[in-house]
Design a protein around this motif. Structure first.
Motif, PDB file in Angstrom:
ATOM      1  N   THR A 135     -21.229  15.985 -16.332  1.00  0.00           N
ATOM      2  CA  THR A 135     -21.392  15.370 -15.017  1.00  0.00           C
ATOM      3  C   THR A 135     -20.833  13.954 -15.006  1.00  0.00           C
ATOM      4  O   THR A 135     -20.154  13.543 -14.061  1.00  0.00           O
ATOM      5  CB  THR A 135     -22.871  15.364 -14.607  1.00  0.00           C
ATOM      6  N   ASN A 136     -21.101  13.190 -16.055  1.00  0.00           N
ATOM      7  CA  ASN A 136     -20.563  11.826 -16.152  1.00  0.00           C
ATOM      8  C   ASN A 136     -19.038  11.844 -16.159  1.00  0.00           C
ATOM      9  O   ASN A 136     -18.378  11.003 -15.533  1.00  0.00           O
ATOM     10  CB  ASN A 136     -21.096  11.131 -17.398  1.00  0.00           C
ATOM     11  N   GLU A 137     -18.459  12.819 -16.876  1.00  0.00           N
ATOM     12  CA  GLU A 137     -17.003  12.951 -16.917  1.00  0.00           C
ATOM     13  C   GLU A 137     -16.449  13.247 -15.520  1.00  0.00           C
ATOM     14  O   GLU A 137     -15.421  12.687 -15.112  1.00  0.00           O
ATOM     15  CB  GLU A 137     -16.602  14.078 -17.869  1.00  0.00           C
ATOM     16  N   LEU A 138     -17.138  14.132 -14.801  1.00  0.00           N
ATOM     17  CA  LEU A 138     -16.661  14.539 -13.480  1.00  0.00           C
ATOM     18  C   LEU A 138     -16.802  13.419 -12.459  1.00  0.00           C
ATOM     19  O   LEU A 138     -15.924  13.233 -11.606  1.00  0.00           O
ATOM     20  CB  LEU A 138     -17.433  15.782 -13.015  1.00  0.00           C
ATOM     21  N   LEU A 139     -17.896  12.682 -12.530  1.00  0.00           N
ATOM     22  CA  LEU A 139     -18.057  11.545 -11.627  1.00  0.00           C
ATOM     23  C   LEU A 139     -16.935  10.531 -11.838  1.00  0.00           C
ATOM     24  O   LEU A 139     -16.377   9.985 -10.881  1.00  0.00           O
ATOM     25  CB  LEU A 139     -19.419  10.882 -11.844  1.00  0.00           C
ATOM     26  N   ASP A 140     -16.586  10.307 -13.090  1.00  0.00           N
ATOM     27  CA  ASP A 140     -15.481   9.393 -13.388  1.00  0.00           C
ATOM     28  C   ASP A 140     -14.158   9.964 -12.878  1.00  0.00           C
ATOM     29  O   ASP A 140     -13.322   9.226 -12.345  1.00  0.00           O
ATOM     30  CB  ASP A 140     -15.419   9.149 -14.900  1.00  0.00           C
ATOM     31  N   ALA A 141     -13.977  11.291 -13.020  1.00  0.00           N
ATOM     32  CA  ALA A 141     -12.724  11.923 -12.599  1.00  0.00           C
ATOM     33  C   ALA A 141     -12.502  11.799 -11.094  1.00  0.00           C
ATOM     34  O   ALA A 141     -11.354  11.689 -10.637  1.00  0.00           O
ATOM     35  CB  ALA A 141     -12.713  13.397 -13.010  1.00  0.00           C
ATOM     36  N   VAL A 142     -13.600  11.819 -10.314  1.00  0.00           N
ATOM     37  CA  VAL A 142     -13.447  11.724  -8.861  1.00  0.00           C
ATOM     38  C   VAL A 142     -13.659  10.297  -8.345  1.00  0.00           C
ATOM     39  O   VAL A 142     -13.790  10.060  -7.142  1.00  0.00           O
ATOM     40  CB  VAL A 142     -14.406  12.698  -8.132  1.00  0.00           C
ATOM     41  N   GLY A 143     -13.705   9.334  -9.263  1.00  0.00           N
ATOM     42  CA  GLY A 143     -13.756   7.929  -8.863  1.00  0.00           C
ATOM     43  C   GLY A 143     -15.120   7.408  -8.477  1.00  0.00           C
ATOM     44  O   GLY A 143     -15.222   6.470  -7.672  1.00  0.00           O
ATOM     45  N   LEU A 144     -16.184   7.986  -9.044  1.00  0.00           N
ATOM     46  CA  LEU A 144     -17.539   7.515  -8.783  1.00  0.00           C
ATOM     47  C   LEU A 144     -18.184   7.037 -10.081  1.00  0.00           C
ATOM     48  O   LEU A 144     -17.867   7.544 -11.157  1.00  0.00           O
ATOM     49  CB  LEU A 144     -18.397   8.633  -8.159  1.00  0.00           C
ATOM     50  N   LEU A 145     -19.093   6.091  -9.966  1.00  0.00           N
ATOM     51  CA  LEU A 145     -19.776   5.561 -11.138  1.00  0.00           C
ATOM     52  C   LEU A 145     -20.819   6.544 -11.648  1.00  0.00           C
ATOM     53  O   LEU A 145     -21.419   7.297 -10.867  1.00  0.00           O
ATOM     54  CB  LEU A 145     -20.457   4.230 -10.797  1.00  0.00           C
ATOM     55  N   ALA A 146     -21.057   6.519 -12.959  1.00  0.00           N
ATOM     56  CA  ALA A 146     -22.047   7.419 -13.559  1.00  0.00           C
ATOM     57  C   ALA A 146     -23.441   7.181 -12.977  1.00  0.00           C
ATOM     58  O   ALA A 146     -24.229   8.122 -12.832  1.00  0.00           O
ATOM     59  CB  ALA A 146     -22.060   7.249 -15.078  1.00  0.00           C
ATOM     60  N   ASP A 147     -23.749   5.926 -12.615  1.00  0.00           N
ATOM     61  CA  ASP A 147     -25.066   5.608 -12.054  1.00  0.00           C
ATOM     62  C   ASP A 147     -25.312   6.321 -10.726  1.00  0.00           C
ATOM     63  O   ASP A 147     -26.464   6.510 -10.322  1.00  0.00           O
ATOM     64  CB  ASP A 147     -25.197   4.100 -11.839  1.00  0.00           C
ATOM     65  N   TYR A 148     -24.244   6.710 -10.046  1.00  0.00           N
ATOM     66  CA  TYR A 148     -24.398   7.395  -8.767  1.00  0.00           C
ATOM     67  C   TYR A 148     -25.084   8.751  -8.933  1.00  0.00           C
ATOM     68  O   TYR A 148     -25.571   9.327  -7.960  1.00  0.00           O
ATOM     69  CB  TYR A 148     -23.032   7.608  -8.101  1.00  0.00           C
ATOM     70  N   GLY A 149     -25.091   9.258 -10.157  1.00  0.00           N
ATOM     71  CA  GLY A 149     -25.719  10.554 -10.395  1.00  0.00           C
ATOM     72  C   GLY A 149     -27.195  10.573 -10.094  1.00  0.00           C
ATOM     73  O   GLY A 149     -27.782  11.649  -9.893  1.00  0.00           O
TER      74      GLY A 149
END
Length: 338
Positions: A135-149
């Motif tokens: 999930t952290n990898e995917l958030l980064d891939a779509v330009g969102l911060l890991a904290d947004y999870g």
């Protein structure tokens, strides 16, 4: 495009029964998709365009068997999946994904983003730590911060929610993604960001897109080839540049005339093609060519004989008894007949 297509659709049909009376007997059928055939190649984006109600979304969902097709063939990487078992389709869900039109309605409002993106991974056997890492990898891939999870869908803008939907679709490392009007609910500036993101992800993960839209300017930016759909049938299929420079079907001409031109002088001098009448009901399709009730070039043959797909140039197919030749325009031809 080289080699075999990653996805091949042949004569796909989807009809919905119309029921009436106390006994709920079937009195008619809504012909949402009627004999559609198309191919999607590895790393390609195939655009599907048409007016609202033409069957684009039904086609996309039928291809993934989110709704069951009535008949036809769906071949994915050489495997016929039309009659695949539920267990086999569950396995194939890892490779065939969809991004829905409404980014808010497609996300569970009671789940944090980390759980939304990680849910497909957990369903397919990943541990919580594996799902969180991915999930952290995917958030980064779509330009969102890991904290947004840790946030919930209502805390994000429309563009951010669509990025979350794209991240979820990428979770299982698919090869084909159906994009069902993924930017139509977004502002113009945000649309550009989403399209650029999809381009980048396609290059990074070697994805194949089936891009469903009604906005031809958006489709032109992202597609390699374009299929034009009208009342459940494809009427023209060709590569992007040929469609915009040498459209052959009268319906395609009318759609292109509605696309704004950046040059204000050219825009003022252009003649918009306004089709008369509404799209006929898919429960009562007209005989012959389905477009003849609105086509300014229709003749007796159009009203009685169904046009078949014919290749008018390499890779350029059109279903029309009187394809419009390069250099001709629908306005001039219609004026000559009047």
């Amino acid at each position: 495009m080289t080699g075999l297509p990653v996805l091949s659709i042949d004569s796909l049909v989807k009809e919905f029964p119309v029921r009436a009376g106390l006994l709920r007997r079937t009195v008619a059928h809504v012909k949402a998709v009627s004999g559609v055939s198309l191919e999607l190649h590895e790393g390609e984006t195939l655009g599907i365009v048409g007016e609202s109600g033409c069957g684009k979304t039904t086609l996309g969902r039928s291809i993934l068997r989110l709704i069951e097709p009535t008949s036809g063939s769906i071949v994915y990487k050489g495997e016929e999946i039309m009659q695949a078992s539920r267990r086999r389709m569950r396995e194939l869900r890892q490779e065939l994904q969809i991004v829905f039109q409404d980014p808010f309605a497609s996300l569970n409002p009671r789940m944090p983003v980390r759980d939304i993106i990680g849910e497909p991974l957990r369903i397919h056997g990943a541990s919580k730590s594996q799902a969180d890492s991915r999930t952290n990898e995917l958030l980064d891939a779509v330009g969102l911060l890991a904290d947004y999870g840790n946030r919930y869908p209502h805390e994000f803008s429309g563009g951010q929610r669509q990025r979350i939907g794209i991240a979820r679709a990428l979770a299982l490392r698919p090869t084909v993604i159906v994009l069902d009007e993924p930017v139509s609910a977004l502002d113009v500036s945000v649309q550009a960001q989403a399209i650029n993101l999809l381009d980048d992800l396609q290059s990074e993960f070697n994805l194949s897109y089936l891009f469903i839209a009604h906005d031809l300017s958006v489709v032109r930016h992202i597609s390699d080839r374009i299929s034009v759909m009208y009342l459940g049938q494809l009427v023209e299929v060709t590569d992007r540049d040929a469609l915009y420079e040498r459209p052959a079907h009268p319906y395609t001409h009318s759609l292109l005339s509605a696309v704004p031109v950046a040059d204000p002088i050219k825009e003022r001098s252009r003649r918009r093609i306004v089709l008369q009448g509404d799209i006929p009901s898919p429960a009562d399709v007209p005989p012959g060519c389905r477009f003849h009730t609105r086509c300014p070039l229709a003749d007796e043959r159009c009203r009685t004989e169904i046009p078949l797909m014919q290749e008018i140039a390499p890779g350029h197919q059109v279903a029309c008894h009187r394809p419009i030749a390069p250099g001709e325009t629908l306005v001039e031809l219609a004026a000559a007949l009047s």
